[in-house]
Design a protein around this motif. Structure first.
Motif, mmCIF file in Angstrom:
data_model
loop_
_atom_site.group_PDB
_atom_site.id
_atom_site.type_symbol
_atom_site.label_atom_id
_atom_site.label_comp_id
_atom_site.label_asym_id
_atom_site.label_seq_id
_atom_site.Cartn_x
_atom_site.Cartn_y
_atom_site.Cartn_z
ATOM 1 N N SER A 1 -6.295 13.687 29.142
ATOM 2 C CA SER A 1 -7.035 14.410 28.104
ATOM 3 C C SER A 1 -6.856 13.777 26.720
ATOM 4 O O SER A 1 -6.557 14.453 25.743
ATOM 5 N N ASN A 2 -6.969 12.480 26.688
ATOM 6 C CA ASN A 2 -6.785 11.778 25.417
ATOM 7 C C ASN A 2 -8.052 10.983 25.110
ATOM 8 O O ASN A 2 -8.001 9.807 24.759
ATOM 9 N N GLY A 3 -9.185 11.684 25.262
ATOM 10 C CA GLY A 3 -10.495 11.042 25.249
ATOM 11 C C GLY A 3 -10.746 10.084 24.101
ATOM 12 O O GLY A 3 -11.165 8.949 24.316
ATOM 13 N N LEU A 4 -10.442 10.524 22.888
ATOM 14 C CA LEU A 4 -10.789 9.707 21.730
ATOM 15 C C LEU A 4 -10.182 8.301 21.845
ATOM 16 O O LEU A 4 -10.883 7.292 21.762
ATOM 17 N N ILE A 5 -8.872 8.271 22.075
ATOM 18 C CA ILE A 5 -8.186 6.979 22.122
ATOM 19 C C ILE A 5 -8.639 6.167 23.339
ATOM 20 O O ILE A 5 -8.884 4.965 23.252
ATOM 21 N N ASN A 44 -9.059 9.502 30.980
ATOM 22 C CA ASN A 44 -9.414 10.673 30.192
ATOM 23 C C ASN A 44 -9.119 11.936 30.972
ATOM 24 O O ASN A 44 -8.539 12.896 30.449
ATOM 25 N N PHE A 52 -3.043 3.599 22.169
ATOM 26 C CA PHE A 52 -4.235 2.756 22.176
ATOM 27 C C PHE A 52 -3.972 1.454 22.938
ATOM 28 O O PHE A 52 -4.735 1.063 23.814
ATOM 29 N N TYR A 64 -3.596 2.086 26.643
ATOM 30 C CA TYR A 64 -4.874 2.237 27.357
ATOM 31 C C TYR A 64 -5.609 0.903 27.458
ATOM 32 O O TYR A 64 -6.266 0.621 28.451
ATOM 33 N N PHE A 100 -11.484 6.234 24.988
ATOM 34 C CA PHE A 100 -12.820 5.665 24.896
ATOM 35 C C PHE A 100 -12.928 4.656 23.761
ATOM 36 O O PHE A 100 -13.734 3.725 23.813
ATOM 37 N N LEU A 101 -12.092 4.828 22.731
ATOM 38 C CA LEU A 101 -12.041 3.791 21.687
ATOM 39 C C LEU A 101 -11.531 2.478 22.280
ATOM 40 O O LEU A 101 -12.047 1.393 21.972
#
Ligand SMILES: Nc1ncnc2c1ncn2[C@@H]1O[C@H](COP(=O)(O)OP(=O)(O)OP(=O)(O)O)[C@@H](O)[C@H]1O
Ligand SMILES: [Mg+2]
Lengths: 221, 258
Positions: free
Chosen positions: A180-184, A176, A4, A7, A186-187
């Motif tokens: 491929s770690n979309g959740l983190i 992303n 997190f 990113y 976009f959070l």
């Protein structure tokens, strides 16, 4: 959790573009909205029509088609292609002029008609009537609305990522796709937008409170 | 400049002034002449066109027909003509106006309210304007309120600030549109006193009012308006005590019975 923060750092490099675009576009809009407001308040029917047509046309069509039109379609008509950032500022600037015109209008409507009458009866010309009487009062209503619009523009500016401006959202999409770690990802993007919007929102609240109570506060002789 | 020719003519002359809203006459061919120094009270029922006529005098309301001249200035010679900004400014320098709802500028102090137009409409320098402003605030009994905002003043004080503001341009005539009807009687009394002093100082005044005592004691003439027309006018005591027309009698009875 380390992801997190990783990113956050990566996406932060897009903050500059998001802010630059929003400030430039809203700044352009604030200025452009002045002649449009003048046209809408003009005694000439033709000017009023043009002003209203401008506002309604820009508000009726979403930003994305405008963006594609300016960025992709104009060059096919032989015009020099614009930089993505320039196209973004231009489109968002003109659109925000339309919305800000409405905000200016709300501001002027909140000023009682007796104010302009008193100014006229005192022989003040249009310039001083606006500069000294109407605008200072209209600002009280318009400023909080303009700040709220600014926050909206900050978030909506995300769509300029589709024409290649490397803003927060563009970087999030790229990360992303790569990880491929979309959740983190976009959070992290959401957290950054929140950090940008929240202070403005809080400032807006404080300002409305201040402006609303200004007259009630005893300033003393 | 006062010249003999000016003095011989009526100071203010309204000739067959009419105003129609959506084809309906609110003011119907009102003619009125006022001499310098005269205090004219306009009375009449609600909706009879008193405010509309008064507002024609300083061109806040554009007459549908008829002409008005004040101290030799008439902004339009024929109806429908667009007045020149210069003529309009000249007219408004001569005519002060006091509104029922005061219309003070809420974001400015009392003193700023009184100085603003002196600086920006008359071109007085700031310190002269402030000096004159303080003088006028003292004249209306509000020297100590100079740095207060209107919202920090009572209604009666606000209306007196508004009178000072109207006087700041050294007008030749002051129009009052029901200056005390938004006020409690007690607060209104202070305003009426200021108006009485002003009348005694020789100011030409046109006062739309429901204050019959003021009209009788201070006024030189009463004009009764109904349905956009002058029904009756004359010496205040005569018109108020012995009205000739049935419409005037009915109106005065209603006012006195209240
Ligand atoms: N701007 C306007 N547009 C349309 N009609 C108007 C306008 N101003 C006044 N009127 C109408 O003109 C008529 C005269 O109004 P006016 O305000 O002059 O009356 P008034 O004698 O001053 O009444 P009051 O004692 O209630 O103040 C009324 O029927 C009113 O509704
Ligand atoms: Mg009225």
């Amino acid at each position: 959790m380390t992801d997190f923060f990783h990113y956050l750092t990566v996406l932060s490099s897009g903050v500059r573009y998001t802010l630059e675009l929003t400030f430039a576009a809203v700044g352009l809009g604030l200025v452009l909205a002045i002649p449009v407001t003048a046209a809408r308040r003009s005694s000439s029917r033709a000017y009023r029509f043009l002003g209203t047509a401008f506002v309604e046309l820009l508000r009726a069509i979403p930003p994305l088609p405008w963006l594609f039109l300016v960025f992709f379609a104009l060059p096919t008509m032989g015009l020099t292609p614009l930089q993505p950032m320039t196209a973004g500022i231009l489109v968002f600037g003109i659109i925000s002029a339309a919305y800000l015109t409405e905000i200016y209008r709300a501001g002027f409507r909140a000023v009682p008609a007796g104010q302009a009458e008193a100014a006229a009866a005192l022989g003040l010309g249009p310039f001083h009537t606006y500069a000294r009487i109407l605008v200072p009062q209209a600002v009280k209503t318009a400023l909080p609305l303009a700040l709220a619009y600014f926050i909206g523009a900050l978030k909506d500016s995300a769509i300029v990522s589709v024409i290649g401006v490397q803003d927060i959202s563009a970087r999030a999409v790229a990360q992303n796709v790569a990880n491929s770690n979309g959740l983190i990802v976009f959070l992290a993007a959401a957290a950054i937008y929140l950090c940008l919007s929240l202070p403005v929102a809080l400032f807006g609240r404080w300002l409305s409170y201040r402006l609303g109570t200004q007259n009630a506060v005893r300033v003393g002789a | 400049m006062e010249t003999a020719a000016n003095r011989a003519r009526p100071f203010l002359e309204a000739d067959k002034v009419s105003v129609a809203f959506h084809g309906k006459a609110a003011v119907d061919e009102i003619s009125l002449t006022v001499t310098a120094g005269e205090v004219v009270s306009i009375i009449g029922p609600s909706g009879s066109g008193k405010s509309t006529f008064l507002r024609c005098i300083n061109h806040l309301q554009v007459p549908t027909s008829g002409t008005i001249s004040v101290d030799g200035v008439s902004v339009v010679d024929r109806p429908g003509q667009h007045p020149k900004a210069k003529d309009l400014a000249r007219l408004r320098r001569k005519v002060g106006m006091v509104f029922q709802s005061f219309n003070l500028f809420p974001h400015l102090t009392a003193l700023e309210n009184v100085t603003l137009a002196q600086v920006h409409a008359m071109g007085r320098n700031k310190s002269d304007a402030e000096e004159r402003g303080r003088e006028l605030l003292a004249q209306v009994g509000l020297a100590d309120r100079a740095n207060h905002r209107p919202s920090q003043c009572s209604g009666g004080q606000q209306q007196r600030i508004a009178i000072a503001r109207a006087l700041a341009l050294d007008p030749k005539v002051v129009l009052f549109d029901e200056p005390t009807s938004a006020l409690d009687p007690e607060l209104g009394a202070d305003v009426l006193k200021v108006m009485r002093d002003l009348a005694n100082s020789g100011m030409t005044m046109i006062v739309v009012t429901h204050e019959m005592h003021f009209a009788e004691d201070v006024g030189d003439r009463v004009v009764f308006i109904a349905d956009g027309k002058v029904v009756e006018q004359g010496n205040p005591a005569e018109v108020l005590r012995h009205p000739q027309h049935e419409r005037t009698q009915r109106f005065l009875k209603a006012v006195l019975d209240r």
